[in-house]
Design a protein around this motif. Structure first.
Motif, PDB file in Angstrom:
ATOM      1  N   TYR A 167      -1.825   1.863  -1.771  1.00 35.63           N
ATOM      2  CA  TYR A 167      -2.967   2.077  -2.674  1.00 35.63           C
ATOM      3  C   TYR A 167      -4.206   1.318  -2.215  1.00 35.63           C
ATOM      4  CZ  TYR A 167      -1.100  -2.246  -4.824  1.00 35.63           C
ATOM      5  OH  TYR A 167      -0.621  -3.510  -5.039  1.00 35.63           O
ATOM      6  N   GLN A 168      -4.034   0.362  -1.283  1.00 41.80           N
ATOM      7  CA  GLN A 168      -5.213  -0.351  -0.775  1.00 41.80           C
ATOM      8  C   GLN A 168      -5.822   0.382   0.428  1.00 41.80           C
ATOM      9  OE1 GLN A 168      -2.211  -0.972   0.073  1.00 41.80           O
ATOM     10  NE2 GLN A 168      -1.967  -2.326   1.812  1.00 41.80           N
ATOM     11  N   MET A 169      -5.361   1.647   0.642  1.00 49.48           N
ATOM     12  CA  MET A 169      -5.902   2.508   1.706  1.00 49.48           C
ATOM     13  C   MET A 169      -5.856   1.840   3.078  1.00 49.48           C
ATOM     14  SD  MET A 169      -6.767   5.144  -0.106  1.00 49.48           S
ATOM     15  CE  MET A 169      -8.066   6.161   0.496  1.00 49.48           C
ATOM     16  N   PRO A 170      -4.666   1.430   3.564  1.00 49.36           N
ATOM     17  CA  PRO A 170      -4.590   0.771   4.866  1.00 49.36           C
ATOM     18  C   PRO A 170      -5.046   1.695   5.988  1.00 49.36           C
ATOM     19  CG  PRO A 170      -2.411   1.435   4.099  1.00 49.36           C
ATOM     20  CD  PRO A 170      -3.355   1.674   2.966  1.00 49.36           C
ATOM     21  N   LYS A 171      -5.750   1.096   6.947  1.00 49.32           N
ATOM     22  CA  LYS A 171      -6.210   1.896   8.099  1.00 49.32           C
ATOM     23  C   LYS A 171      -5.481   1.465   9.365  1.00 49.32           C
ATOM     24  CE  LYS A 171     -10.276   3.390   5.937  1.00 49.32           C
ATOM     25  NZ  LYS A 171      -9.744   2.875   4.691  1.00 49.32           N
ATOM     26  N   THR A 172      -4.961   0.251   9.366  1.00 52.29           N
ATOM     27  CA  THR A 172      -4.341  -0.277  10.579  1.00 52.29           C
ATOM     28  C   THR A 172      -3.013  -0.940  10.218  1.00 52.29           C
ATOM     29  OG1 THR A 172      -5.314  -2.462  10.303  1.00 52.29           O
ATOM     30  CG2 THR A 172      -6.636  -0.835  11.517  1.00 52.29           C
ATOM     31  N   LEU A 173      -2.234  -1.232  11.259  1.00 50.63           N
ATOM     32  CA  LEU A 173      -0.989  -1.974  11.035  1.00 50.63           C
ATOM     33  C   LEU A 173      -1.309  -3.354  10.454  1.00 50.63           C
ATOM     34  CD1 LEU A 173       1.099  -1.162  14.244  1.00 50.63           C
ATOM     35  CD2 LEU A 173       1.253  -0.129  11.980  1.00 50.63           C
ATOM     36  N   ASP A 174      -2.422  -3.926  10.891  1.00 45.50           N
ATOM     37  CA  ASP A 174      -2.808  -5.246  10.359  1.00 45.50           C
ATOM     38  C   ASP A 174      -3.035  -5.178   8.846  1.00 45.50           C
ATOM     39  OD1 ASP A 174      -2.679  -6.790  12.680  1.00 45.50           O
ATOM     40  OD2 ASP A 174      -4.630  -6.086  13.342  1.00 45.50           O
ATOM     41  N   ASP A 175      -3.569  -4.061   8.360  1.00 39.99           N
ATOM     42  CA  ASP A 175      -3.764  -3.935   6.909  1.00 39.99           C
ATOM     43  C   ASP A 175      -2.414  -3.996   6.194  1.00 39.99           C
ATOM     44  OD1 ASP A 175      -6.488  -3.656   7.248  1.00 39.99           O
ATOM     45  OD2 ASP A 175      -6.456  -1.466   7.145  1.00 39.99           O
ATOM     46  N   LEU A 176      -1.390  -3.367   6.791  1.00 39.70           N
ATOM     47  CA  LEU A 176      -0.061  -3.391   6.170  1.00 39.70           C
ATOM     48  C   LEU A 176       0.526  -4.804   6.205  1.00 39.70           C
ATOM     49  CD1 LEU A 176       1.379  -0.075   7.645  1.00 39.70           C
ATOM     50  CD2 LEU A 176       0.474  -0.460   5.351  1.00 39.70           C
ATOM     51  N   ALA A 177       0.333  -5.484   7.335  1.00 37.54           N
ATOM     52  CA  ALA A 177       0.833  -6.865   7.448  1.00 37.54           C
ATOM     53  C   ALA A 177       0.086  -7.782   6.480  1.00 37.54           C
ATOM     54  CB  ALA A 177       0.673  -7.364   8.876  1.00 37.54           C
ATOM     55  N   ASP A 178      -1.223  -7.541   6.327  1.00 37.84           N
ATOM     56  CA  ASP A 178      -2.012  -8.345   5.381  1.00 37.84           C
ATOM     57  C   ASP A 178      -1.444  -8.209   3.974  1.00 37.84           C
ATOM     58  OD1 ASP A 178      -3.696  -9.065   7.403  1.00 37.84           O
ATOM     59  OD2 ASP A 178      -5.452  -7.985   6.658  1.00 37.84           O
ATOM     60  N   PHE A 179      -1.026  -7.002   3.632  1.00 35.89           N
ATOM     61  CA  PHE A 179      -0.494  -6.778   2.282  1.00 35.89           C
ATOM     62  C   PHE A 179       0.753  -7.631   2.050  1.00 35.89           C
ATOM     63  CE2 PHE A 179       2.144  -4.789  -0.906  1.00 35.89           C
ATOM     64  CZ  PHE A 179       1.231  -4.525  -1.918  1.00 35.89           C
ATOM     65  N   MET A 180       1.682  -7.598   3.009  1.00 32.15           N
ATOM     66  CA  MET A 180       2.924  -8.376   2.812  1.00 32.15           C
ATOM     67  C   MET A 180       2.633  -9.877   2.844  1.00 32.15           C
ATOM     68  SD  MET A 180       5.213  -6.225   2.056  1.00 32.15           S
ATOM     69  CE  MET A 180       6.253  -7.583   1.624  1.00 32.15           C
ATOM     70  N   ALA A 181       1.768 -10.303   3.770  1.00 33.25           N
ATOM     71  CA  ALA A 181       1.430 -11.734   3.831  1.00 33.25           C
ATOM     72  C   ALA A 181       0.749 -12.167   2.530  1.00 33.25           C
ATOM     73  CB  ALA A 181       0.523 -12.014   5.028  1.00 33.25           C
ATOM     74  N   GLY A 182      -0.091 -11.281   1.982  1.00 29.23           N
ATOM     75  CA  GLY A 182      -0.751 -11.591   0.715  1.00 29.23           C
ATOM     76  C   GLY A 182       0.251 -11.741  -0.411  1.00 29.23           C
ATOM     77  N   LYS A 183       1.265 -10.894  -0.416  1.00 24.21           N
ATOM     78  CA  LYS A 183       2.318 -11.009  -1.440  1.00 24.21           C
ATOM     79  C   LYS A 183       3.020 -12.359  -1.329  1.00 24.21           C
ATOM     80  CE  LYS A 183       2.328  -7.289  -3.894  1.00 24.21           C
ATOM     81  NZ  LYS A 183       2.263  -7.316  -5.341  1.00 24.21           N
ATOM     82  N   VAL A 184       3.298 -12.775  -0.090  1.00 21.95           N
ATOM     83  CA  VAL A 184       3.967 -14.071   0.113  1.00 21.95           C
ATOM     84  C   VAL A 184       3.052 -15.199  -0.362  1.00 21.95           C
ATOM     85  CG1 VAL A 184       4.845 -15.692   1.835  1.00 21.95           C
ATOM     86  CG2 VAL A 184       5.389 -13.253   2.038  1.00 21.95           C
ATOM     87  N   LEU A 185       1.786 -15.151   0.039  1.00 24.98           N
ATOM     88  CA  LEU A 185       0.872 -16.231  -0.356  1.00 24.98           C
ATOM     89  C   LEU A 185       0.742 -16.305  -1.876  1.00 24.98           C
ATOM     90  CD1 LEU A 185       0.222 -16.513   2.668  1.00 24.98           C
ATOM     91  CD2 LEU A 185      -2.098 -17.055   1.958  1.00 24.98           C
TER      92      LEU A 185
END
Ligand SMILES: Cc1cc2nc3c(=O)[nH]c(=O)nc-3n(C[C@H](O)[C@H](O)[C@H](O)COP(=O)(O)O)c2cc1C
Length: 200
Positions: A167-185
């Motif tokens: 739903y955050q409209m990822p454009k790159t693999l980094d966007d997907l990794a950011d999502f999971m890292a954000g969940k952890v943080l």
């Protein structure tokens, strides 16, 4: 106060989740007690290339995520070293994250096997009632694997499957990794802007 956090990287697909999480914590001046399983080391190289090999990790993180990662520190432990400080309940880390978590390590944690430092450090977190966040990755999942997640959750761990949202409209693999890292943080109590908050 500088926070100390245990990060374990095991041999499940998704090494980018580990590097993004590590970088985000280092940028926040955390001290990381790092332990990487044999297959975790392999996955870092297989998925991110030789530049991400464990002996060059800080340089890789700085080149990929920016020099800000050097605000933090880490100590790398051997997974065989059951005498490391994180193998004891007297250590001062306030949380542990297994990112990504293989089904083998998940089973070991679920059953309290403590066969290596990753499993022992996780066991310590559970017995000391400190936060343990597990990012399992496998698909499909067998019944034993599903039951192992339940056992870990019942013991007090937070199960956070490596399942980025779209739903955050990822454009790159980094966007997907950011999502999971954000969940952890977020689960560790850090404010972050790794992905845009859902505004409804
Ligand atoms: C390229 C590659 C990808 C893998 N992906 C996964 C995975 O996504 N999930 C998983 O549970 N195991 C996966 N495995 C298998 C684990 O690495 C293997 O079971 C290993 O023994 C796990 O050990 P560890 O938990 O000590 O790292 C993968 C192995 C390789 C070589």
């Amino acid at each position: 106060m500088k926070r100390s956090i245990v990060i374990a990287i095991t041999g499940a697909s998704g090494a980018i989740y580990a590097t993004r999480t590590l970088a985000a914590l280092l940028e926040r001046e955390c001290h990381i007690e790092l332990v990487v399983s044999e297959y975790g080391r392999r996955l870092l190289r297989d998925e991110l290339g030789d530049a991400a090999a464990i002996d060059k990790l800080m340089d890789y993180l700085a080149a990929t995520y920016g020099e800000g990662v050097r605000a933090g520190t880490y100590m790398l432990h051997s997974n065989k070293d059951l005498g490391a400080k994180i193998a004891s309940g007297s250590q001062d880390c306030d949380a542990m994250v297994i990112v990504p978590c293989s089904m083998k390590t998940l089973a070991g944690v679920a059953h309290g096997l403590s066969r290596n430092l990753v499993e022992r450090a996780a066991d310590v977190m559970l017995k000391e009632r400190r936060p343990l966040i597990i990012l399992p990755r496998e698909t499909p999942m067998s019944l034993p694997q599903l039951k192992n997640m339940v056992l870990c959750a019942e013991a007090g761990a937070m199960l956070m499957p490596a399942m980025p949202a779209f739903y955050q409209m990822p454009k790159t693999l980094d966007d997907l990794a950011d999502f999971m890292a954000g969940k952890v943080l977020g689960a560790l109590g850090f404010k972050h802007e790794l992905y845009p908050a859902w505004k409804g």
